[in-house]
Design a protein around this motif. Structure first.
Motif, mmCIF file in Angstrom:
data_model
loop_
_atom_site.group_PDB
_atom_site.id
_atom_site.type_symbol
_atom_site.label_atom_id
_atom_site.label_comp_id
_atom_site.label_asym_id
_atom_site.label_seq_id
_atom_site.Cartn_x
_atom_site.Cartn_y
_atom_site.Cartn_z
ATOM 1 N N THR A 133 0.853 -1.182 0.000
ATOM 2 C CA THR A 133 0.000 0.000 0.000
ATOM 3 C C THR A 133 0.888 1.231 0.000
ATOM 4 O OG1 THR A 133 -1.740 -1.140 1.250
ATOM 5 C CG2 THR A 133 -1.816 1.261 1.210
ATOM 6 N N GLU A 165 -1.807 -0.960 -4.011
ATOM 7 C CA GLU A 165 -2.914 -0.110 -3.587
ATOM 8 C C GLU A 165 -2.384 1.301 -3.364
ATOM 9 O OE1 GLU A 165 -6.207 0.319 0.029
ATOM 10 O OE2 GLU A 165 -4.483 -1.036 0.246
ATOM 11 N N ASN A 214 -1.740 0.635 -9.765
ATOM 12 C CA ASN A 214 -2.926 -0.122 -9.367
ATOM 13 C C ASN A 214 -3.043 -1.411 -10.165
ATOM 14 O OD1 ASN A 214 -3.576 1.888 -7.545
ATOM 15 N ND2 ASN A 214 -5.093 2.856 -8.862
#
Length: 491
Positions: free
Chosen positions: A214, A244, A239
């Protein structure tokens, strides 16, 4: 002001202070043992013997002349050994006639008496006089006061010690090791805070080591060194890679468990589980010593120098690398642009000038490249906001082209955005996002910017062509042709 003529410089008071006997040679003291500092020392030694110039370099860490830029690729596994990132060790410098003192920190500068104060690993403090002082203290990683930022499992990537600690943690948590928060066998989770160059490179490293990644940043799009529309392309590509992206969200807390180790990263409205956290928030010039000594600093806090890399108003003090601001050739403004390419050039210039030769640094055009997995990212020149700040009127165009002739196997799409000055058509900048051989096309842009070329000039450049390498018009020329048309339409 030109470079110092050091031959007639009087030996400063306190020159004999510190270890060793009195030397008849002039003394050059270097603060910082990485790119700029050791390039300056090595260049001066090439030009002057030890009988002519004594050179002492103080480095607070263990390493000299290493590539911090290579740390993400070491963590990812592309680089096998720590020493592969070291261009020249302290011992190698010593064999070349440089007095390199590691684990010795400079804690004060005294320009009035031409001396510096050091503290070694044992706590001993000494004053050392100099005839010429080189400040190459580098940059400090940004570390905002977020709760939990100093917790176990939070890593920076500023130096080799940082890289080594992170690499060990990654190896311990990698899929063939213990599982992450999700349980044994589940992919470990990494949260990268900051979506600049280091952030996206570390995101790639974590993906390649099998982590679920992330990326969190307070900016609306990653890579604020690009215009937002080009940053969108980077976000969409990441992505698609399974990264993320949490954009437009500031980190409010790094959550820890009862053992004090990191568990998650929180924003105002979200929580992201983490087995480790990597900080990629950028840097600021490390100039606290210079500021305390009354040396001139720019808006970003970087030292201000002339083109000979002398600190402004201080005839025998020089500075280079990530602790200085550099002049942008298109605007004349100074900017903090920390890059190893600049640092090594600064060092060469400083060493030459101290040795009595003449060299200057002409400024930069703001060229940089990076990648995240297969995606290559490049820019040179001005962004729209920078051109507006400089008072320039401009047109912009964005084109999608291919890396090779469209019919040739392996051709991949490439986006090129170009800025040109209204009326004159002078190239102001370009950004490139694509795959396979996209990024280094920016070197054509950098060369054109340095030469002051117009977009029409670029269209007519005699660039290499064959279907495996490029379309008939290279993507940069496709963008230039469209930009030339936009200039004509703008009147």
């Amino acid at each position: 002001m030109g470079p110092a003529r050091t031959a007639g410089h009087a030996r400063p008071i306190g020159h004999t202070e510190g270890r060793g006997a009195v030397s008849a040679a002039r003394r050059m003291v270097v603060v910082g043992g990485d790119a700029a500092g050791m390039s300056a020392a090595a260049q001066a030694r090439r030009l002057l013997s030890a009988d002519e110039l004594e050179i002492i370099a103080f480095e607070r860490g263990d390493d000299t002349s290493y590539s911090a830029c290579g740390i993400p690729y070491w963590v990812a596994g592309d680089v096998e050994e720590r020493d592969d990132l070291v261009a020249r060790s302290p011992e190698e410098h010593r064999r070349r006639g440089l007095d390199v003192r590691t684990r010795t920190e400079v804690i004060a500068l005294d320009p009035d008496r031409s001396r510096v104060r050091t503290r070694d690993a044992g706590g001993t403090e000494e004053w050392h006089g100099y005839d010429d002082l080189v400040i190459a203290t580098g940059a400090t990683p940004l570390r905002p006061p977020i709760p939990g930022i100093d917790a176990e499992g939070v890593y920076g990537v500023q130096d080799l010690a940082d890289g080594e600690a992170l690499r060990k943690a990654v190896s311990r948590l990698a899929p063939d090791g213990p599982g992450g928060e999700g349980g044994a066998g589940s992919p470990p989770r990494a949260v990268v805070i900051g979506a600049g160059y280091i952030g996206i490179e570390m995101a790639e490293a974590m993906v390649r080591r099998g982590f679920r990644v992330t990326l969190v940043d307070r900016a609306p799009e990653p890579m604020t060194t690009l215009d937002p529309d080009m940053g969108t392309l980077v976000r969409e590509a990441m992505n698609a890679m399974g990264i993320e992206t949490v954009m437009g969200r500031a980190v409010t807390e790094i959550e820890t468990g009862e053992d004090g180790a990191v568990r998650a990263v929180r924003t105002a409205d979200s929580r992201h589980p983490a087995d480790l956290v990597v900080l990629g928030l950028g840097t600021s010039p490390r100039t606290a010593l210079a500021e305390a000594a009354g040396l001139p600093l720019g808006e970003s806090g970087g030292l201000l120098t002339d083109r000979a890399m002398q600190v402004r108003g201080h005839r025998h003090i020089w500075a280079g690398g990530d602790c200085v601001e550099v002049e942008h050739r298109l605007t004349g403004m100074t900017r903090h642009i920390p890059l190893g390419t600049h640092a090594n050039k600064h060092g060469q210039i400083i060493g030459s000038n101290i040795a009595g030769e003449y060299a200057t640094f002409p400024g930069v055009v703001g060229t940089a490249v990076s990648k995240v997995c297969e995606l290559e990212i490049a820019r040179s020149g001005l962004l729209e906001a920078e051109a507006t700040e400089a008072g320039l009127q401009y047109v912009t165009v964005t084109v999608e082209a291919t890396s090779r002739a469209g019919y040739y196997p392996g051709a991949r799409p490439m986006h090129v955005k170009m800025l040109a000055e209204r009326r004159t058509g002078r190239l102001l900048g370009a950004q490139i996002v694509g795959r396979e051989v996209a990024a280094k096309r920016v070197d054509v842009v950098a060369t054109a910017l340095t030469a002051g070329m117009t977009v029409t000039d670029i269209v007519m450049l005699d660039l290499g062509y064959a279907p495996p390498f490029s379309p008939t018009y290279d993507p940069v020329q496709v963008a230039a042709r469209k930009a030339a048309a936009a200039v004509r339409a703008a009147g």
